[in-house]
Design a protein around this motif. Structure first.
Motif, short mmCIF file in Angstrom:
data_model
loop_
_atom_site.label_atom_id
_atom_site.label_comp_id
_atom_site.label_asym_id
_atom_site.label_seq_id
_atom_site.Cartn_x
_atom_site.Cartn_y
_atom_site.Cartn_z
N THR A 178 0.81 -1.21 0.00
CA THR A 178 0.00 0.00 0.00
C THR A 178 0.85 1.27 0.00
OG1 THR A 178 -0.23 0.04 2.41
CG2 THR A 178 -1.93 -1.14 1.16
N ALA A 179 2.16 1.14 0.22
CA ALA A 179 3.05 2.32 0.20
C ALA A 179 3.24 2.84 -1.21
CB ALA A 179 4.39 1.98 0.83
N ASN A 180 2.77 2.10 -2.19
CA ASN A 180 2.74 2.56 -3.58
C ASN A 180 4.10 2.72 -4.22
OD1 ASN A 180 1.03 2.97 -5.67
ND2 ASN A 180 0.79 5.17 -5.33
N GLY A 181 5.00 1.79 -3.95
CA GLY A 181 6.29 1.77 -4.62
C GLY A 181 6.57 0.34 -5.05
N PRO A 182 7.52 0.15 -5.95
CA PRO A 182 7.85 -1.22 -6.35
C PRO A 182 8.42 -2.00 -5.17
CG PRO A 182 9.34 0.35 -7.37
CD PRO A 182 8.34 1.14 -6.61
N VAL A 183 7.90 -3.18 -4.95
CA VAL A 183 8.34 -4.05 -3.85
C VAL A 183 9.11 -5.21 -4.45
CG1 VAL A 183 7.59 -5.59 -1.99
CG2 VAL A 183 6.38 -3.44 -2.41
N LEU A 184 10.27 -5.47 -3.91
CA LEU A 184 11.03 -6.65 -4.31
C LEU A 184 10.83 -7.70 -3.24
CD1 LEU A 184 13.10 -7.98 -6.23
CD2 LEU A 184 14.73 -7.45 -4.47
N GLU A 185 10.17 -8.78 -3.59
CA GLU A 185 9.93 -9.88 -2.67
C GLU A 185 11.09 -10.85 -2.78
OE1 GLU A 185 6.02 -11.35 -3.56
OE2 GLU A 185 5.12 -9.40 -3.13
N GLU A 186 12.08 -10.69 -1.91
CA GLU A 186 13.28 -11.52 -1.96
C GLU A 186 13.00 -12.93 -1.49
OE1 GLU A 186 17.96 -11.39 -0.62
OE2 GLU A 186 16.58 -9.92 0.20
N GLY A 187 12.13 -13.09 -0.52
CA GLY A 187 11.84 -14.42 0.02
C GLY A 187 12.92 -14.88 0.98
N TYR A 213 24.69 -12.72 8.51
CA TYR A 213 24.86 -13.89 9.37
C TYR A 213 23.52 -14.41 9.92
CZ TYR A 213 29.78 -12.70 9.05
OH TYR A 213 31.03 -12.41 8.57
N ALA A 214 22.45 -14.19 9.17
CA ALA A 214 21.13 -14.65 9.60
C ALA A 214 20.34 -15.19 8.42
CB ALA A 214 20.37 -13.51 10.26
N LYS A 215 19.49 -16.17 8.71
CA LYS A 215 18.55 -16.69 7.71
C LYS A 215 17.24 -15.95 7.92
CE LYS A 215 20.80 -21.14 7.75
NZ LYS A 215 20.73 -22.53 8.17
N SER A 216 16.73 -15.37 6.84
CA SER A 216 15.55 -14.52 6.95
C SER A 216 14.62 -14.71 5.76
CB SER A 216 15.95 -13.04 7.02
OG SER A 216 16.77 -12.78 8.11
N GLU A 217 13.42 -14.23 5.93
CA GLU A 217 12.44 -14.05 4.88
C GLU A 217 12.27 -12.54 4.78
OE1 GLU A 217 9.26 -14.73 2.17
OE2 GLU A 217 10.49 -16.28 3.07
N LYS A 218 12.43 -11.96 3.56
CA LYS A 218 12.37 -10.50 3.48
C LYS A 218 11.91 -9.98 2.14
CE LYS A 218 16.66 -9.84 4.61
NZ LYS A 218 17.89 -9.14 5.00
N SER A 219 11.46 -8.74 2.19
CA SER A 219 11.12 -7.94 1.01
C SER A 219 11.70 -6.55 1.19
CB SER A 219 9.60 -7.85 0.82
OG SER A 219 9.08 -9.07 0.37
N TRP A 220 11.83 -5.84 0.07
CA TRP A 220 12.46 -4.52 0.06
C TRP A 220 11.58 -3.51 -0.66
CZ3 TRP A 220 17.32 -3.94 2.26
CH2 TRP A 220 18.02 -5.12 2.54
N ILE A 221 11.74 -2.24 -0.27
CA ILE A 221 11.08 -1.13 -0.96
C ILE A 221 11.97 0.10 -0.79
CG2 ILE A 221 9.73 -0.36 1.05
CD1 ILE A 221 7.36 0.10 -0.93
N ALA A 222 11.89 1.04 -1.73
CA ALA A 222 12.60 2.32 -1.60
C ALA A 222 11.55 3.42 -1.57
CB ALA A 222 13.55 2.53 -2.78
N ASP A 223 11.75 4.39 -0.66
CA ASP A 223 10.81 5.50 -0.58
C ASP A 223 11.04 6.45 -1.75
OD1 ASP A 223 12.83 7.36 0.04
OD2 ASP A 223 12.17 7.68 2.10
N PRO A 224 10.21 7.47 -1.93
CA PRO A 224 10.35 8.37 -3.07
C PRO A 224 11.70 9.08 -3.16
CG PRO A 224 8.19 8.64 -2.10
CD PRO A 224 8.98 7.74 -1.17
N ASP A 225 12.42 9.19 -2.03
CA ASP A 225 13.73 9.84 -2.05
C ASP A 225 14.88 8.85 -2.07
OD1 ASP A 225 12.94 12.62 -2.00
OD2 ASP A 225 12.17 12.18 0.01
N GLY A 226 14.58 7.57 -2.22
CA GLY A 226 15.62 6.57 -2.36
C GLY A 226 16.07 5.90 -1.08
#
Length: 157
Positions: free
Chosen positions: A81-90, A96-109
């Protein structure tokens, strides 16, 4: 309960560990040859530093760390809903950690990650190519942070 995450690139890991240990009044909970992390409850933050060859110094990325899959789903919904491209890394290994994650950049980077840590790793991990996130502010060599493409030039400086 969510925890705020800040990752900072540093030039001298030992000096930075000494500084932040004094500032936080606590030793890091994780220390590696190129990385340290404080999991603080007051303030509730996951504060990490790393010294990687070629990585930008200063704030590399921010994030929200969650405690379970339900919170992760809630935060993933907010990313959409933040209205930016989301990268679903999984599922990934980072810092040094095992994670589940996604990324987004705000309008200013400013690059943000949303993640659930599921265990430790003996390796630092790699950063995938995040060309789908458009930002000219994100560090190209940041630890675990998206390798983002600069937006097309608008003629401004």
């Amino acid at each position: 309960m969510k925890r705020f995450h800040v990752h900072v690139g540093v030039a001298d890991l030992d000096a930075s560990i000494a500084f932040y240990s004094g500032l936080f009044g606590a030793a890091p909970s994780v220390t590696k040859p190129d990385y340290a992390k404080w999991m603080l409850d007051d303030p509730r933050i996951n504060f990490a530093i790393s010294q990687k060859c070629g990585a930008a110094k200063g704030i590399e990325h921010l994030g929200l760390q969650v405690e379970d899959a339900d919170e992760l789903a809630e935060v993933y919904g907010r990313l959409k809903t933040a209205n930016g491209p989301v990268l679903e890394e999984g599922a990934t290994t980072c810092c040094y950690a095992k994670s589940e994650k996604s990324w987004i950049a705000d309008p200013d980077g400013v690059v943000w990650e949303a993640f659930l840590t599921m265990g430790e790793s003996t390796v630092y991990g790699d950063s995938p190519d995040f060309a789908g996130l458009s930002s000219d502010q994100a560090a190209a060599n940041a630890c675990c942070a998206p390798q983002v493409a600069a937006p097309a030039s608008t003629g401004c400086c």
